[in-house]
Design a protein around this motif. Structure first.
Motif, mmCIF file in Angstrom:
data_model
loop_
_atom_site.group_PDB
_atom_site.id
_atom_site.type_symbol
_atom_site.label_atom_id
_atom_site.label_comp_id
_atom_site.label_asym_id
_atom_site.label_seq_id
_atom_site.Cartn_x
_atom_site.Cartn_y
_atom_site.Cartn_z
ATOM 1 N N LEU C 152 0.874 -1.134 0.324
ATOM 2 C CA LEU C 152 0.170 0.222 0.096
ATOM 3 C C LEU C 152 1.400 0.893 -0.379
ATOM 4 O O LEU C 152 0.991 1.174 0.628
ATOM 5 C CB LEU C 152 -1.145 -0.035 1.257
ATOM 6 N N GLY C 153 1.126 1.875 -1.301
ATOM 7 C CA GLY C 153 2.497 2.521 -1.450
ATOM 8 C C GLY C 153 1.728 4.298 -2.217
ATOM 9 O O GLY C 153 0.301 3.726 -1.874
ATOM 10 N N ASN C 217 3.253 -2.354 -7.514
ATOM 11 C CA ASN C 217 1.416 -2.008 -7.221
ATOM 12 C C ASN C 217 1.370 -1.665 -6.583
ATOM 13 O O ASN C 217 2.338 -1.463 -5.280
ATOM 14 C CB ASN C 217 0.720 -3.984 -7.166
ATOM 15 N N LEU C 219 -0.966 -1.110 -4.982
ATOM 16 C CA LEU C 219 -2.471 -0.917 -3.560
ATOM 17 C C LEU C 219 -2.695 -2.311 -3.270
ATOM 18 O O LEU C 219 -3.562 -3.029 -3.626
ATOM 19 C CB LEU C 219 -4.083 0.201 -4.576
ATOM 20 N N ALA C 220 -1.649 -2.313 -2.662
ATOM 21 C CA ALA C 220 -1.737 -3.733 -1.823
ATOM 22 C C ALA C 220 -2.317 -4.362 -0.771
ATOM 23 O O ALA C 220 -1.220 -3.123 -0.330
ATOM 24 C CB ALA C 220 -0.834 -5.345 -2.649
ATOM 25 N N PRO C 221 -2.948 -5.115 0.558
ATOM 26 C CA PRO C 221 -3.097 -5.038 1.244
ATOM 27 C C PRO C 221 -1.073 -5.975 2.135
ATOM 28 O O PRO C 221 -1.244 -5.240 2.768
ATOM 29 C CB PRO C 221 -3.955 -5.803 1.627
ATOM 30 N N VAL C 222 -0.627 -5.989 1.334
ATOM 31 C CA VAL C 222 0.845 -6.827 1.948
ATOM 32 C C VAL C 222 1.576 -6.101 1.300
ATOM 33 O O VAL C 222 1.724 -6.164 -0.055
ATOM 34 C CB VAL C 222 0.265 -8.325 2.009
ATOM 35 N N ILE C 224 5.289 -7.472 -0.471
ATOM 36 C CA ILE C 224 5.965 -8.060 -0.913
ATOM 37 C C ILE C 224 7.403 -8.101 -1.498
ATOM 38 O O ILE C 224 6.845 -6.850 -2.603
ATOM 39 C CB ILE C 224 5.343 -9.106 -1.738
ATOM 40 N N ARG C 226 9.702 -9.821 -3.531
ATOM 41 C CA ARG C 226 10.420 -11.128 -3.971
ATOM 42 C C ARG C 226 10.318 -11.040 -5.410
ATOM 43 O O ARG C 226 9.804 -11.234 -6.244
ATOM 44 C CB ARG C 226 9.253 -12.385 -4.076
#
Lengths: 343, 343, 343, 343
Positions: C152-153, C217, C219-222, C224, C226
């Motif tokens: 979530l940036g 992304n 708009l991600a809840p976690v 990552i 990787r």
């Protein structure tokens, strides 16, 4: 505006300085350290702060209302007592002192003089621990408190891993649980000849079936900072390594029902299992040390007791002392002296 | 071809049946259980196996060479002794018996008769534990062994969590470490009125600075199966929850060097830190129980001792018994009776 | 001693200032920002640094040898070109410029004048990426490079998530792989009306069967971070969220053998599987930005090319530009313009 | 009692047999496979089931009401069509057929005859996917669906990783989302000469700003099974590797407000951030295949449509076919043929 002096500018002192500096209600007047080379960078970054090797300078400055002490444990008593006698409010690094007697005398002196005596148990001011305390009141009968705090950490030379690490878990437990332990059994070992224990296990007993256990270890290959807090209604996991979901509440546990239909043993119970959702509540991410210092200043202004006051610091030293004595006797049970009731 | 009978078809018995059935060297002749309804599905799936409620049928069948016992602990001694006296080799579920005396008598009986007496400590045959044992020989002086085995588990009604879960960790430790514990301090608690302890902590002492600790718990919100094994050269983490990388070897630790230059305290050491690579070795994924049963059959054929023989089963019962006595005295140290030397 | 000026004191500028300040070979002379209130805290902390709103002050100071630019992308070209024309060496935030043409002109100007032009692709100087580059040379034929960078940036308003986040993965990939992409297919979406894309997927093709993919992304809840890098001999996972074991090397993969014995289809292969150990090598934990700035200063002194020079900055802008054009056409393949060969 | 026959006893067939066997409403009459050695173990375990190499035996048995097909994809159409023509209800392994035309003809045949045609998309019957579908209805406008399904997996020789793995994610997405994709852009690569693609990336477009992406890969060093589903109110993470907390709901996201006060660009929005609790709801742990087979039998009895009926099977084949065509053109956009409306 409250005038502040900091003594000790080693590992933790710079954090106190940075935070006092940022709080408008505080005027950071002095930083004192015997190793003057540590203070070199201070002058250019914080030009308005006076620097000294002489603790007397802080005591003699009438504009210094409060002194924060971040020196080795062995010097806490002497410095804090001098500060109190000079009429200063005091914030001391954990643990408050090296012996029960020293801690008791500091508490007595501060109470006699009506000065604030606070202990820097920073974890109590984190969003995670505050949430755990709030939740603990609603999880039913508390079954156990189990904390693990291990990693490849700095071996202290003048205190065991109990005084260095278990003090954190004991103070968190003291803050979260309504009950206080009545006895302790501790074991541990030193793996460096001539040095204090680097691994220790503490079991704490209470007046009911609550049991607590703390595993602290400076010599572990991985970093673990996990506490399990189990109640009859819910169970909490506090994992301080998790970047954001540090607190998880599990709606699961056992259910008890009478075992038999008729003339069975009256006391025995049938155990059932219950599982439900898990919730990770959002946590306040404010810096804990800043909250703590602001509270310290408020207490000076209002006379309120800080979250970790001298008495709680004394309770912690009693536990550390009892645990160390039990460890020396390979787990022999040691009763915890209960808090003296103040008139 | 070795004739086999299985007694007890509750939780574990079906695994014994399935594995014996799949091994060509074994002929599974009988399955015995008092609750015949459990055996219902057996006949259609394994039509060649005889079913009985009567243990005597197994004892009387001269084609039965070996009997595997998967009944509750309280019946182990009676069934195993009957089987040995009937000249059968015996594999017993862990723990081998409910008391030290029972375990000792089984060992004596088997040795007198030259029969194989094995205990089903299945974990010893997993790829992870075998690898840990292999690695432990090369990690330098071993500092500590720390095992955690907790989850929301089935409360046993006739034995505490020590006898149910700690037995796994004690047998793994016995297999991995060359040393054997000399004393134990244990604490724990029951949270169900009238029932045995559901949470326990064991500290094991050895003749040197090695220390071991085991935390077992039926009432935890999360499942943890983690063992730390720290040596002076390397440190191992065995995490049985990990699907594949169960064993990790950390090339890190402390270094010790004399503290001072000249006339300093001779005994004190300066502690340094060393960090390096981490390796997760590939593990043999063969089913542990199948390996164990094959070994049992080989031992019957050759007279070799199984990995977990009667004597190791007896050692475990001694530890369980000592831990239970210490727990009853809130951590009081209990010496471990050392193994009798057999002539 | 190399004189340095920094322009832009928003999100990243303070990191440049802190690091240049700590490097003995650099003399940080100026910090410039149009929003003067940002510079307020600077003067007390770094009293020897001059503060200005006027970029000309840096250009006109003959003791300024190099200028570091940490302003929004749209201003990179103008500021960098001014600096180069004033004879200053330049370090620019990523991406080097907002268009291919701008980037090309900066490269040409720097090369013509023999000045160092470096791009601040900080990740290339981390221990993890340097180790991955080192390992990539020994993992056999490289099959694919797959990177995920989501959380979530902060939504940027003047550039899409490709220009903001994919630029990191493209530069890491450019540094780690010997090959360079020949074509790109990208897809994505904006979920805020009137704003640039906040989620994007890039597939990069090469001249052989190597394929690369990047998922970015805001708009991600976690969180990552990787990257999978698969070779015919070994496979690497780079997980930047891991506190210490960021790089893991898996000794596993497939094996190929001719399928049939006799007259089978000559081209087809039988696929086998190979699994082995996993190794997490120790990483250099030096701060990446400090390494990068030290290298920049060395390049100024010796004329060597920095790890991320203007040409690599230009390559990145070509990729970002091609990906953006493909995205606008919902995945239509866009050829990548190959690097001009310099005489 | 519904009579059932199973054809295909390779990887998946045994699961069908075990589950049909355990359902009281079904009478499993036949198992058919061309490789008779596979059937060897069946007779002793399930003595009442007839075994045959001849599919006609199932078709001719008037007590067989339904046939489950677990053979390779290439044979699905022929076997299913024969079964339908013989008046049998049919359950087919995923994907329903190898081409759109085949799938369409099966759907038409089943509808014409009023027979149940179900596809074995087992994941739709798991507690995790059913919960995700339930939650998806309440998370606001859906922004994106992002699925990763990678590990070191069995290379299929007659179908690409899209037909083998993406079919799972496409069917889950079809079940969870109310919208259906209108176009696809896919990329991928084969790393084994002469074999189908072992890595693929699919982007799916919809009629609004919803976007979906699927990454499938047979050649990854680690196993990842993670889906992100982001809505304007909440965001969901479905991680199938987690043993129990497979679904996590994050109460976080962005907030949009008009950007300026007065004459600003009317269309642009200011982005804010919102974070809250995370909830991992308890999931139904019933075996998915058993639920699915029970539903199939109920549909036979009542005429209801199964969760994954022939039409959904057909939709999946249309997507697989379109994705494969896009992949062959390196990401060129392919429109998805919309579902024919049945009168």
């Amino acid at each position: 505006m409250i005038g502040v002096g900091v003594v000790g500018y080693g590992y933790w002192g710079p954090n106190l300085v940075r935070n006092f500096w940022a709080i408008p209600d505080a005027q950071l007047r002095w930083v004192c350290d015997l190793q003057t080379e540590r203070l070199a960078g201070l002058r250019s970054r914080f030009p308005s702060i006076e620097i000294t090797e002489n603790f007397e300078d802080l005591l003699n400055d009438s504009k210094v209302d409060a002194i924060a002490i971040a020196t080795p444990v062995s010097s806490h008593f002497k410095l804090a007592m001098q500060a109190l006698k000079a009429g200063k409010h005091v914030l001391v690094e954990k643990p408050i002192a090296a012996t029960v007697e020293e801690a008791q005398r500091l508490v007595d002196e501060a109470e006699r003089r009506g000065l604030v005596l606070a202990v820097d148990h920073t974890f109590l001011h984190t969003g995670a621990v505050r949430k755990m305390r709030e939740l603990a009141a609603h999880i039913g009968t508390i079954y156990y408190y189990d904390a693990v705090r291990v990693n490849l950490g700095l071996f202290q030379q003048d205190s065991s891993v109990i005084w260095d690490l278990a003090v954190h878990d004991l103070s968190i437990m003291d803050h979260v649980l309504p009950q206080r332990p009545t006895a302790v059994s501790a074991t541990g070992m030193s793996h460096v000849p001539g040095e204090p224990e680097n691994i220790a296990y503490l079991t704490l007993f209470f007046s009911d079936t609550l049991i607590a256990h703390i595993h602290v270890n400076w010599l572990a290959p991985v970093k673990i900072r996990r506490t399990l807090l189990a109640g009859s209604k819910q169970m909490i996991v506090y994992d301080d390594i998790e970047p954001s979901e540090k607190i998880k509440v599990y709606d699961k546990g056992i259910t008890l029902s009478p075992k038999g239909r008729s003339g069975d043993a009256a006391n025995t119970m049938k155990v059932g299992y219950r599982t439900g959702d898990m919730l990770a509540p959002q946590l306040d991410m404010t810096e804990a040390l800043e909250r703590e210092l602001r509270e310290f200043l408020v207490c000076i202004g209002t006379g309120a007791r800080p979250t970790a006051d001298g008495r709680s610091g004394l309770r912690m030293v009693r536990l550390l002392d009892a645990a160390s004595r039990s460890l020396a006797q390979r787990g022999a049970i040691i009763q915890i002296e209960q808090e003296r009731v103040f008139a």
